[in-house]
Design a protein around this motif. Structure first.
Motif, short mmCIF file in Angstrom:
data_model
loop_
_atom_site.label_atom_id
_atom_site.label_comp_id
_atom_site.label_asym_id
_atom_site.label_seq_id
_atom_site.Cartn_x
_atom_site.Cartn_y
_atom_site.Cartn_z
N PHE A 482 39.00 -9.90 -44.15
CA PHE A 482 39.44 -9.50 -42.81
C PHE A 482 38.66 -8.26 -42.37
N THR A 483 38.20 -8.29 -41.11
CA THR A 483 37.44 -7.14 -40.58
C THR A 483 38.24 -6.34 -39.56
N GLY A 484 39.14 -7.00 -38.84
CA GLY A 484 39.89 -6.31 -37.79
C GLY A 484 39.21 -6.29 -36.46
N MET A 485 38.19 -7.13 -36.28
CA MET A 485 37.53 -7.17 -34.97
C MET A 485 37.25 -8.61 -34.57
N THR A 486 37.21 -8.82 -33.27
CA THR A 486 36.91 -10.13 -32.70
C THR A 486 35.61 -10.03 -31.93
N THR A 487 34.72 -10.96 -32.15
CA THR A 487 33.42 -10.93 -31.48
C THR A 487 33.33 -11.99 -30.40
N GLY A 503 43.21 1.55 -38.54
CA GLY A 503 43.46 1.23 -39.93
C GLY A 503 42.74 0.01 -40.44
N THR A 504 42.11 -0.76 -39.55
CA THR A 504 41.39 -1.95 -39.98
C THR A 504 40.00 -1.56 -40.50
N PRO A 505 39.34 -2.45 -41.26
CA PRO A 505 38.00 -2.12 -41.75
C PRO A 505 37.03 -1.72 -40.64
N ALA A 506 37.05 -2.43 -39.53
CA ALA A 506 36.14 -2.11 -38.43
C ALA A 506 36.44 -0.73 -37.86
N TYR A 507 37.71 -0.40 -37.71
CA TYR A 507 38.09 0.92 -37.19
C TYR A 507 37.62 2.03 -38.13
#
Length: 590
Positions: A482-487, A503-507
């Motif tokens: 899981f990355t925490g972002m939508t492309t 708190g997500t990996p992308a953040y």
């Protein structure tokens, strides 16, 4: 609307002076109405007339005055009176002879639960968006005459008391402003429930057969919602009206009112609305009890001049949202399996949101003036700071229902108690009152624990145990990265589409909405599928190198993948008879 002298609702008797309105639609093609308002028996030299700034059921500011022009004020002889503008929303009028007549033109071209729309197909009128009022005459009775377009076969449908085919009555301004009106060549279905008339006004191109099928579903909703509370409300004038416009040129919406509801959608019944629109019917009719009569104290009375704020929307809107699809399952309109599947989106939205660190459900409710059809020009950070009180309250209603059922109680019977104490009597409630009723029903300790954990704080109930008793499972995939972002594909390449949750990996990697993803581990990212494939082939705990572009500058970051926090709620088909019985008691016909 609320706090009325209800004897007035049952008779045509008026007291004192009566304010009157006439509205005509000669220029409907260009979305204009011509309106005359007459205010007799005026004692003060200077009076103020104003357009409302809010509408019942909506909590944000809506500047209806912007669509008013060509205003003139005259006395009883037709002589022009002096007018001035103390602010953008009102007109001061002086020099009258005891009567003030105001005429103006209204532009209206949005059909939903807040605004008005006038064209050659209909006059869809929400009263605050249409009619101005005079200050200090709010308690006067009102009569309104609709000059309908007979050439278009128009008819009037409204919760207002009918005096003739074109003239209607309201006991005061609150009731008038709460009475939306549909004027069109509509179709009608109606039936009696406990000596009261339930009618459905449909303005759409749908066939009689499609309407009959839909009407059967509506009746199923009415019967199942009546079962929750044990009885229908006593509707004013013995009638409740659904006002539905299902047309390509309207805006999708639903809005509750005391004895009626507005239902609008671009989908006709034949074009997806048969399944897509019935949920709004379920939600809005439930409001005939919860909101319209079980009324939050901080929304009583409704203020038409300012934003309206309540801390109880998690209950008023959220618990109503919990019942929306539950009622459809109980009425056999959707299957229990579809109901359970439908829980997933709302559940994940609420419980995977970082916003719970900032606001509890009461404070989320306070945000309504900023989010309920409100507009803002500057960007906001709601992806990290706000959870809809509709959704938050819905999953808390689910938890309360299942917690009660674990103790051989249920949310239906709790609502019956709230109805008898605060709805049927129309005594406005506070949040403390709700806790008190729950304590009377399930025990003070139970009520204190529920409100302390989930209403005054933002804890998450133990859904795994709650679901188990009704044969549901809830799982997470610990091996899915899981990355925490939508492309999404943009004109420049693959960009981050939405606010990145805290708190997500992308953040944590410093990535943000709008960043262009150029490479992941030296693999060029040219399509969204490229990015998804790289992530899918990676493992939880793996560190990825990200090359991205922001403000024209290429940057790099490292991102550590974590396991996907998404919950999956499913129905367990292999359960014991006791569990199956509990599930049927929850989801089955009441």
């Amino acid at each position: 609307m609320r706090l009325l002298l209800f004897a007035l609702l049952l008779t045509a008797v008026t007291y004192g002076q009566t304010n009157s309105y006439t509205i005509s639609f000669e220029n409907a093609t260009h979305h204009e109405a011509h309106i005359t308002a007459s205010f007799p028996g005026i004692k003060t030299n200077t009076v103020t007339v104003r357009m409302p700034r809010t509408s019942p059921g909506r909590y944000a500011i809506h500047e209806f005055a912007k669509n008013v022009y060509d205003l003139k004020a005259t006395n009883i002889k037709g002589e022009i009176l002096k007018t001035s503008r103390p602010d953008p929303y009102s007109w001061e009028i002086s020099g009258h002879d005891g009567t003030v007549n105001v005429t103006y033109t209204l532009f209206a071209d949005r059909a939903d639960g807040t605004y008005s729309q006038i064209d050659e197909t209909h006059a869809h009128l929400n009263m605050p968006a249409t009619f101005m009022f005079m200050e200090n005459t709010e308690e006067r009775p009102i009569e309104v005459t609709f000059k309908i377009r007979e050439d278009l076969n128009w008819k009037v449908a409204t919760q207002l008391k009918k005096l003739s085919d074109t003239t209607y009555y309201a006991p005061n301004l609150q009731y008038f402003m709460d009475s939306p009106t549909e004027i069109s060549d509509y179709k009608l279905r109606e039936y009696k429930v406990d000596e009261q008339n339930i009618r459905f006004v449909l303005h759409s191109p749908d066939t009689a057969n499609d309407f009959d099928t839909y009407w059967k579903n509506v009746q199923g909703v009415v019967e199942q919602e009546k079962a929750v509370f044990g009885e229908l409300p006593t509707f004013d004038y013995g009638e409740y009206t659904f006002l539905a416009c299902y047309l390509p040129h309207v805006s999708g919406d639903g809005m509750e009112h005391r004895n009626s509801t507005i239902l609008t959608d671009r989908e006709t019944l034949a074009d997806g609305g048969m399944q897509g629109n019935i949920g709004t019917v379920s939600h809005e009719f439930f409001h005939a009890w919860n909101v319209e009569r079980i009324r939050p104290d901080d929304l009583e009375p409704f203020d038409f001049t300012a934003a309206n704020m309540s801390g109880s929307l998690w209950f008023a809107e959220g618990f109503t949202s919990y019942y929306t699809n539950l009622i459809l399952a109980r009425a056999g309109i959707i299957t229990p399996e579809d109901y359970v599947k439908g829980l997933n989106r709302t559940f994940n939205y609420v419980w995977n949101s970082p916003a719970r660190a900032y606001f509890n459900p009461i404070e989320m409710s306070y945000q309504a003036p900023f989010v309920d059809a409100a507009t803002s020009v500057d960007p906001v950070n709601r992806g990290n700071t706000f959870i809809s009180y509709y959704s938050y309250g819905s999953v808390l209603g689910l938890a309360l229902d299942l917690e009660l059922r674990a103790n051989e109680l249920n949310l239906d019977d709790f609502f019956k108690r709230v109805w008898k104490k605060y709805g049927k009597t129309e005594v406005a409630y506070t949040i403390e009152n709700l806790e008190g009723v729950l304590g009377e029903y399930a025990g003070a300790a139970f009520a204190k624990a529920y409100f302390s954990k989930y209403i005054y704080n933002s804890e998450m109930p133990d859904y795994e145990q709650l679901f188990k008793q009704v044969g549901l499972t809830i799982t997470q995939d610990s091996k899915k990265p899981f990355t925490g972002m939508t492309t999404e594909k943009s004109s420049k390449g693959i960009s981050i589409a939405r606010t990145v949750n805290q708190g997500t990996p992308a953040y944590l990697a410093g990535l943000e909405k709008g960043d262009l993803i150029l490479k992941v581990n030296d693999k060029n990212i040219e399509e969204a599928e490229d990015f998804n494939e790289v992530i899918a082939a990676s493992k939880v705990g793996e560190i990825l190198s990200i090359a991205y572009e922001r403000f024209g500058e290429t940057k790099t970051a490292t991102m550590t993948l974590v396991s996907d926090p998404t919950y999956l709620i499913e129905m367990n088909t292999n359960v014991k008879s006791k569990v199956e019985k509990a599930r049927d008691a929850w989801l089955g016909k009441q």
